[in-house]
Design a protein around this motif. Structure first.
Motif, PDB file in Angstrom:
ATOM      1  N   UNK A  98     -45.415 -20.686  98.425  1.00 20.88           N
ATOM      2  CA  UNK A  98     -44.212 -19.945  98.788  1.00 20.88           C
ATOM      3  C   UNK A  98     -43.317 -20.562  99.786  1.00 20.88           C
ATOM      4  N   UNK A  99     -43.967 -21.072 100.843  1.00 22.66           N
ATOM      5  CA  UNK A  99     -43.321 -21.590 102.030  1.00 22.66           C
ATOM      6  C   UNK A  99     -42.258 -22.602 101.594  1.00 22.66           C
ATOM      7  N   UNK A 155     -38.182 -22.299 101.800  1.00 18.37           N
ATOM      8  CA  UNK A 155     -37.413 -23.432 102.490  1.00 18.37           C
ATOM      9  C   UNK A 155     -36.258 -24.052 101.674  1.00 18.37           C
ATOM     10  N   UNK A 178     -45.699  -9.515 106.011  1.00 19.04           N
ATOM     11  CA  UNK A 178     -46.030  -9.705 107.383  1.00 19.04           C
ATOM     12  C   UNK A 178     -46.397 -11.285 107.422  1.00 19.04           C
ATOM     13  N   UNK A 179     -47.648 -11.451 106.784  1.00 18.10           N
ATOM     14  CA  UNK A 179     -48.159 -12.760 106.774  1.00 18.10           C
ATOM     15  C   UNK A 179     -47.027 -13.938 106.343  1.00 18.10           C
ATOM     16  N   UNK A 180     -46.452 -13.722 105.135  1.00 16.46           N
ATOM     17  CA  UNK A 180     -45.421 -14.251 104.656  1.00 16.46           C
ATOM     18  C   UNK A 180     -44.380 -14.777 105.718  1.00 16.46           C
ATOM     19  N   UNK A 222     -44.638 -14.482 109.114  1.00 20.58           N
ATOM     20  CA  UNK A 222     -45.234 -15.336 110.025  1.00 20.58           C
ATOM     21  C   UNK A 222     -45.200 -16.776 109.867  1.00 20.58           C
ATOM     22  N   UNK A 223     -45.406 -16.979 108.398  1.00 25.40           N
ATOM     23  CA  UNK A 223     -45.615 -18.502 108.076  1.00 25.40           C
ATOM     24  C   UNK A 223     -44.108 -19.056 107.798  1.00 25.40           C
ATOM     25  N   UNK A 229     -43.172 -19.841 111.390  1.00 21.96           N
ATOM     26  CA  UNK A 229     -43.968 -21.017 111.766  1.00 21.96           C
ATOM     27  C   UNK A 229     -43.485 -22.132 111.194  1.00 21.96           C
ATOM     28  N   UNK A 230     -42.823 -22.121 109.988  1.00 22.82           N
ATOM     29  CA  UNK A 230     -42.307 -23.059 109.133  1.00 22.82           C
ATOM     30  C   UNK A 230     -40.790 -23.654 109.759  1.00 22.82           C
TER      31      UNK A 230
END
Lengths: 434, 434
Positions: free
Chosen positions: B208-209, B213, B240-242, B244-245, B248-249
């Motif tokens: 996903x990330x 990106x 939410x978790x997505x 936060x990732x 973070x990325x």
């Protein structure tokens, strides 16, 4: 001693079995202590232990190992010590890995007075009985100590870091596996409590990934060789997204912990395999860390937090026990069929003191085994187990060992040796000794 | 011209209103073209536009703006062009921001033949009418072009990158806001289709990330000034978790898009505020990107994918229209009460050609406004609007403007000027000109 074909085969496993990937083959060269091969000799090979982690909680044995006489010290359920004594043999006959309770509130109810010694005694008691241990959990919002609540975030963070360091360091070499942090998906938004606990507050303030990172950083530094697990009950895309963020953040998790408390009913093969496939995508071992099947009525489906359903009486029933036995066989077969699954921990040996008061044990509160116990034992120690098997070494002293990954004894007229059958080593050498 | 107190106050807004944060106060110094202050002079201040994005889809106007005579070119619903013509005034009287359909399958059904010109014409048509535009969506698994399916992952990635670059570049200066990627939470595990589409395949392979990106990287390079939105329907902890990732990325998202297709029933204030609070934690503007309330029966709660419920007839009812009107007022009041909300896009002006055939429009299929249209108009253009208001400049040529963030005209005997009331600028200067 009857001599059979030197190629041993576990029963009921053929080349089309869904458990093929768990059966290994190795050439074992048997030598005498002077190094000469033991050629043309009858040998008996016998499985001693599974490499696969068949786990259960060891909460019941903390008091017993420490010579306590009441269950007053139990933090998360478990039997009275005298009842626990009668469970030891049943437990050891099926399971090889014990989850130990490091719930912070119970482990350190008074700040600065951790129960390190009590758990060290328990871990050694288990180790002496051939049982591997896993510590659970180092960081969790539930059962965080109340003394944490009054600290500001920065001090909560330092206390969490210090706690992780302290426990992992103290148990290095004794507890090789840790649930480092538990239930992070819900952690910062957990609100099923009267006042917000300090760990939820910290996670809300720092973010999920920063909280995971600080826990794993401390655990890794304290024991670089430990297997560090991220554990959750949330099997939705939320946990996938969290894991992807963790990997993106470069936090090295060694295994993905998947809870499966099926108080609301058995998942069935399709759902189970779908869950396993989704989490296997990350290339990490899967630990089915908390597995429950009840032998009574199932919990109503509308309950969201399992803790909200704790009826005064939740009996084990004859019908429920038959269902539990069928389901546990189906579930373990499904789990072991998936190559990514490296550990399955059942959550509780006995109904006595079981979580939520549920009839979730494999043994009734009166100490008698349920059908599920016998069914699981048959799988683990009969169907998936190589019993004493006769063979004969060839002219080079070699015999082919074909069995489940694990530990085997090799007995010859010249003595006995132990050998580890693992995918890493197709060629093994043992030296027998009297 | 009656002279009132120079401090203007929007109606129904006092210091305790939950919408206080949307009401600004600025000193406006009015000067003649020669720079001298226009002291002691009667002025009329009148709101021209909201800074807040009151959006709706502009799908209905693509054909109309392009002089088409049928709705054949519509990709995601919308009225026939002649019906759309009768909706223009109703649309423009409430909304200031239009979502334009860039669904890839419709935008480029044949590879290399994108409908760039058709959408450019539409965006200019809207711009001429004072409407800001938003492109939706650049990357999405649903309505990905079928010609993508036969390409290997590496070529799918390059095609996705090229598509993002091409559209954002072509519309630079005309479309300032983009839903860069849509519904990533479900993207890699989306399986409600006969064969897996290429975008799901890419997201499953890259993660996903990495998929987010690549989409954001291309969009950012193509138009560094654009507002780039991550959009999803999943309001759970998964999103939410997505996020936060994503943070973070280091992927710079400019706003969080929250869908709220309430075909299964209005969320109510508590749930709405809880969702807003959870996503406001990331310090980014929230765009309520897709808002629907039906004026007929609600969709059964057990439907998981809204697309699975498309009855042949889904009528708007008198009772449903009253309910929709009440709910739209409650919902917009709730949304605007939250300081993080910067945009609300209602999903559809008319029932004609509405998504899922639902009675989700604010105008009936016959072109008459529903009560919800009138109710929303009253909010946007009356209750939350500064009508022509009289004042008088002081000896320095200043008058206090107290109103909703937005654009105002300042009319004096010496001429008229336009001023932007925003939180950034408490002191404003305008030069009036005949």
């Amino acid at each position: 001693m009857p001599s059979l074909d030197p190629v041993q085969s576990p029963r009921d496993v053929d080349s089309h079995s869904p458990l093929d990937h768990r059966v290994l083959r190795a050439d074992v060269t048997v030598r005498r202590s002077d190094g000469t091969p033991l050629a043309g000799t009858d040998v008996v090979v016998e499985q001693q232990r599974h490499a696969f982690a068949f786990g259960n909680i060891g909460f019941d044995f903390v008091g017993l190992a420490n010579g306590e006489t009441t269950a007053a010290g139990n933090v998360f359920g478990g039997a009275e010590p005298d009842a626990a004594a009668r469970l030891v043999d049943l437990w050891l006959d099926v399971f090889n890995t014990a989850t130990l309770p490091f719930y912070w509130q119970g482990f350190e109810p008074v700040r600065g007075e951790p129960q390190t010694e009590r758990l060290l005694v328990t871990a050694r008691w288990l180790q002496e009985r051939g049982v591997a241990t896993k510590g659970h959990p180092l960081v969790w919002h539930t059962l965080a100590p109340t003394w944490l609540d009054e600290l500001p975030d920065a001090e909560v963070e330092e206390a969490v870091r210090a706690r992780v360091r302290r426990e992992v360091s103290a148990f290095e070499g004794l507890v090789p596996t840790w649930d480092v942090i538990n239930e992070v998906v819900i952690m910062p938004v957990f609100d099923n409590e009267e006042t917000t606990n300090a760990v939820t507050r910290l996670c809300r303030s720092r973010g999920r990934l920063a909280t995971i990172r600080l826990a794993f950083d401390e655990a890794r530094r304290a024991d670089p060789r430990a297997t560090l697990v991220l554990n959750d009950f949330d099997m939705s895309t939320a946990y996938e997204c969290l894991i992807e963020g963790v990997l993106e953040a470069g936090i090295a998790i060694d295994a993905i912990g998947l809870q499966s408390h099926m108080h609301q009913g058995y998942w069935g093969e399709d759902r189970t395999l779908a869950v396993l496939d989704r989490f296997a995508r990350y290339g990490l071992p899967l630990h089915l860390s908390e597995t429950t099947l009840v032998s009574g009525d199932t919990m109503p489906a509308h309950i969201e937090d399992l803790n909200d359903f704790q009826p005064e009486h939740w009996p084990s029933t004859a019908e429920g026990e038959e269902r539990q036995a069928h389901e546990i066989v189906r579930h373990y077969r499904t789990l072991l069929s998936h190559p990514s699954v490296a550990a399955v921990t059942y959550w509780g040996i006995t109904d006595a003191g079981a979580w939520l008061g549920a009839p979730s044990g494999l043994v009734r509160a009166d100490g008698t085994p349920k059908p599920a116990y016998d069914a699981l034992r048959r799988l683990v120690k009969e169907e998936w187990w190589l019993p004493p098997t006769y063979g004969r070494t060839d002219e080079c002293g070699s015999v082919v060992l074909h069995g489940w990954a694990g530990t085997y004894s090799v007995t010859t007229p010249d003595g006995t040796a132990t050998v580890e059958l693992s995918a890493d080593r197709p060629d093994l050498e043992v030296v027998v000794d009297r």
